[in-house]
Write an enzyme that holds these catalytic residues in place. Structure first.
Site, PDB file in Angstrom:
ATOM      1  CG  ASP A   1      -2.354  65.261  93.486  1.00  0.00           C
ATOM      2  OD1 ASP A   1      -2.865  65.934  94.481  1.00  0.00           O
ATOM      3  OD2 ASP A   1      -2.363  63.971  93.674  1.00  0.00           O
TER       4      ASP A   1
ATOM      5  CE  LYS B   1      -4.025  69.776  99.056  1.00  0.00           C
ATOM      6  NZ  LYS B   1      -3.917  68.627  98.232  1.00  0.00           N
TER       7      LYS B   1
ATOM      8  CD  GLU C   1      -6.477  66.850  96.518  1.00  0.00           C
ATOM      9  OE1 GLU C   1      -6.841  66.394  97.217  1.00  0.00           O
ATOM     10  OE2 GLU C   1      -6.001  67.945  96.280  1.00  0.00           O
TER      11      GLU C   1
ATOM     12  CG  ASP D   1      -8.090  61.815  98.079  1.00  0.00           C
ATOM     13  OD1 ASP D   1      -7.188  61.484  98.703  1.00  0.00           O
ATOM     14  OD2 ASP D   1      -7.998  62.870  97.379  1.00  0.00           O
TER      15      ASP D   1
END
Ligand code: AMP
Length: 613
Positions: free
Chosen positions: A11, A73, A174, A196
């Site tokens: 992750d 990211k 994810e 999420d």
């Protein structure tokens, strides 16, 4: 029997990253070499030009803000000119510059690095942690991305994996990974929603789970909504308060900005368990005209934080409503609501979710670890070690091509199960047209310009004919990872052309190969430097011992019965050690250590027999 190669799930988070595996049939998180599960997604180059990754990089961020990169990211696969990047530039302490293809580069350690290179450093660290755990090389991984990542962001994440020396078996979403981990070892049948909310992104997916089949029904999200936005609101509030009191803008000072960022996140996390948090940043700046340093002190209450960020919480609910609408389910029809990501620990988020779904969200999953665990489960399944599991994901955004008038013709609508392909036939729009240009777009807007341009390619050498008579068949493929490829064919001549859309990951194949080579060289150099360091420590310690043993022997009557050549030999070995100590030569250092060690044995042996006599 040969042991099967270890497989890992990663992750790669905005704030923290985690690596997991499946061991003895159970998904487990691999602790990093400092003994914890979370590795901060931070990289830096220290003042002495050393690359730092994880908590060691995070720890020095305040004193080295310009050379410390976090939240990469949020930038991966984006264009420099995009408003997201332009917005981010205002609050980032490190330098971001434009790359050659409207991509972006991060300036670190005197070099302009692509975002995949930065992400690769984090992946490499996790790979090394996994290798330390297994005691052997690890080369295969499943890596997760936010469900709402577009093609460019997925490609760029895959590139990061390649640079890190990992074969990325699959990129998975994810929330889907979280659902896999949630469903692991339980009998779940029915629809679940996964929300999420991490450090940088928010994703919602609705899945139908039935006997090991995880079928994503709809997904949506915002790749620019996450914990960082909550932190930024706190920073703005602190900066505003300070400006009101002292008339100074703290954002102009990079070090102050980094301290504010740390303090803001700390206050936010604290306010999840207490109602009031004190921010205390002594010596935050000195006034421009000189004078005593100023301190920042403020008290933030949970109510105030909720007030400052109420629109962000509303966006979470708004996006959730949209996705449920697309899935065609009512909140009450869901079997479970699963909360994932560190930000879902915030009471206001839990309250908003509870209010919307009118039920308690599931407490059975670890919000930070569940995604990595799901990725590990998927890696295991892909390697054929769990054939019971089937994952059917969807494409998060529609795919289309630009047509006359600046509009988009949709070819594959969002939420189509992947892998998928679709073929469209286009005709020439001008007489005797020899070339057509095809612009591939991703997004939901009806106007071409408002969507993400994945790539464009030209089909040349068409048959000359009046307009409308040359027909071109364009086939769009989206693989199971959500990565797009397109091919086109002139129906009359059979002429074919294909492209793999690589537009804005920013790296061409040649660049990627060069970077991979540079990484290999970097790792070799880093290993050499580590070996040299270890050998020098060993050499210094042996030299100290030999000097001590010599001194002792000289104090003993008759040299303690030493062989005649022992002392000169030891002196020569010491002299030799001094000469080679700073050479970049592991073999020479090893030899010098062996010489010293031999002398030491001789000196000590003689000294003992001398003392007995
Ligand atoms: P993730 O990407 O899942 O690791 O989530 C990281 C984000 O969650 C960061 O913005 C953290 O500040 C935030 N976070 C972690 N723990 C808490 C907490 N207890 N309360 C509020 N936010 C948190």
């Amino acid at each position: 029997m040969a042991e099967s190669e270890p497989l890992i799930g990663i992750d790669l988070g905005t704030t923290n990253s985690i690596v997991a595996t499946v061991q003895d049939g159970q998904p487990v998180v691999i602790k990093n070499r400092t003994g914890v599960a979370l590795t901060p997604s931070v990289v830096a180059v220290s003042k002495n030009a050393k690359r730092l990754v994880g908590s060691i990089a995070k720890r020095q961020a305040i004193t080295n803000p310009q050379e410390t990169v976090y939240a990469a990211k949020r930038l991966i696969g984006r264009k420099f000119s995009s408003h997201e990047v332009q917005d981010a530039l205002r609050s980032l302490p490190y330098a971001v510059v434009a790359g050659q293809h409207d991509d972006l580069r991060i300036r670190m350690g005197g070099r302009d690095l692509s975002v995949p290179e930065i992400s690769a450093m984090i992946l490499q660290e996790l790979k090394a942690d996994a290798e330390a755990h297994f005691g052997r090389p690890v080369t295969k991984a499943v890596v997760t991305v936010p469900a709402y990542f577009n093609d460019a962001q997925r490609q760029a994440t895959k590139d990061a994996g390649r640079i890190a020396g990992l074969e990325v078996l699959r990129i998975i979403n994810e929330p889907t990974a979280a659902a896999l981990a949630y469903g692991f070892g339980r009998t779940v049948n029915g629809r679940v929603a996964v929300l999420d909310l991490g450090g940088g992104t928010f994703d919602v997916s609705v899945l139908e789970i039935s006997q090991g089949v995880f079928d994503v029904v709809a997904t949506g999200g915002d790749t620019y909504l996450g914990g960082e936005d909550w932190d930024n609101r706190i920073i703005e509030w602190l900066v505003f308060g300070f400006a009101k009191e002292h008339g100074l803008d703290l954002r102009k000072d990079r070090m102050a900005l980094q301290r504010l960022k740390d303090a803001a996140e700390k206050a936010k996390v604290e306010l999840s368990s207490v109602r009031e948090s004190h921010v205390n940043l002594p010596f935050i700046c000195t006034p421009p005209g000189g004078g005593a340093a100023l301190h920042l002190q403020a008290t933030l209450t949970r109510d105030k934080l909720e007030d400052l960020t109420s629109d962000l919480a509303e966006r979470v609910v708004g996006i959730t409503t949209e996705v449920l609408g697309e899935a065609g389910v009512r909140p009450s029809e869901l079997k479970e609501v699963i909360l994932v990501g560190g930000m879902t620990r915030m009471p206001k988020i839990v309250e908003a979710v509870r209010g919307y779904f009118r039920r308690e969200p599931c407490k059975g999953v670890h919000p930070e670890e569940v995604v990595a665990l799901g990725a590990a489960i998927q890696a295991h399944a892909l390697a054929g070690q769990d054939s019971e599991l089937l994952l059917l994901d969807v494409t998060p955004q529609s795919l289309g091509v630009a047509i006359a008038g600046g509009y988009v013709r949709r070819v594959i609508p969002k939420n189509t199960t992947v892998p998928t392909s679709a073929t469209e036939v286009f005709a020439t729009s001008k007489d005797f047209q020899r070339t057509v240009k095809i612009m591939v777009l991703q997004g939901e807007h009806e106007m071409a310009q408002a969507n993400e341009l994945l790539g464009e390619f030209a089909l040349t050498g068409l048959r000359e004919a009046p307009r409308g008579q040359v027909e071109i068949e364009v086939t769009f493929d989206i693989n199971a990872e959500g990565i797009v490829s397109v091919s086109a064919k002139d129906r009359g001549t059979g002429l074919r052309q294909s492209i793999t859309v690589t537009a804005s990951s920013g790296l061409t194949e040649e660049e990627l190969k060069r970077i991979i080579e540079e990484q290999r060289e970097y790792l070799l150099a880093a290993r050499l430097s580590e070996e040299l360091k270890t050998k020098r420590v060993e050499l210094d310690s042996l030299a100290r011992d030999v000097v001590d043993a010599l001194t002792r022997a000289r104090l003993l009557p008759g040299g303690g019965g030493l062989a005649a050549d022992a002392m000169p030999r030891a002196e020569q070995a010491l002299e030799h050690a001094r000469r080679v100590r700073d050479a970049e030569d592991v073999a020479a250092l090893t030899r010098a250590c062996e010489l010293l060690s031999g002398c030491l044995t001789q000196l000590r042996g003689s000294a003992q027999s001398g003392a007995r006599r």
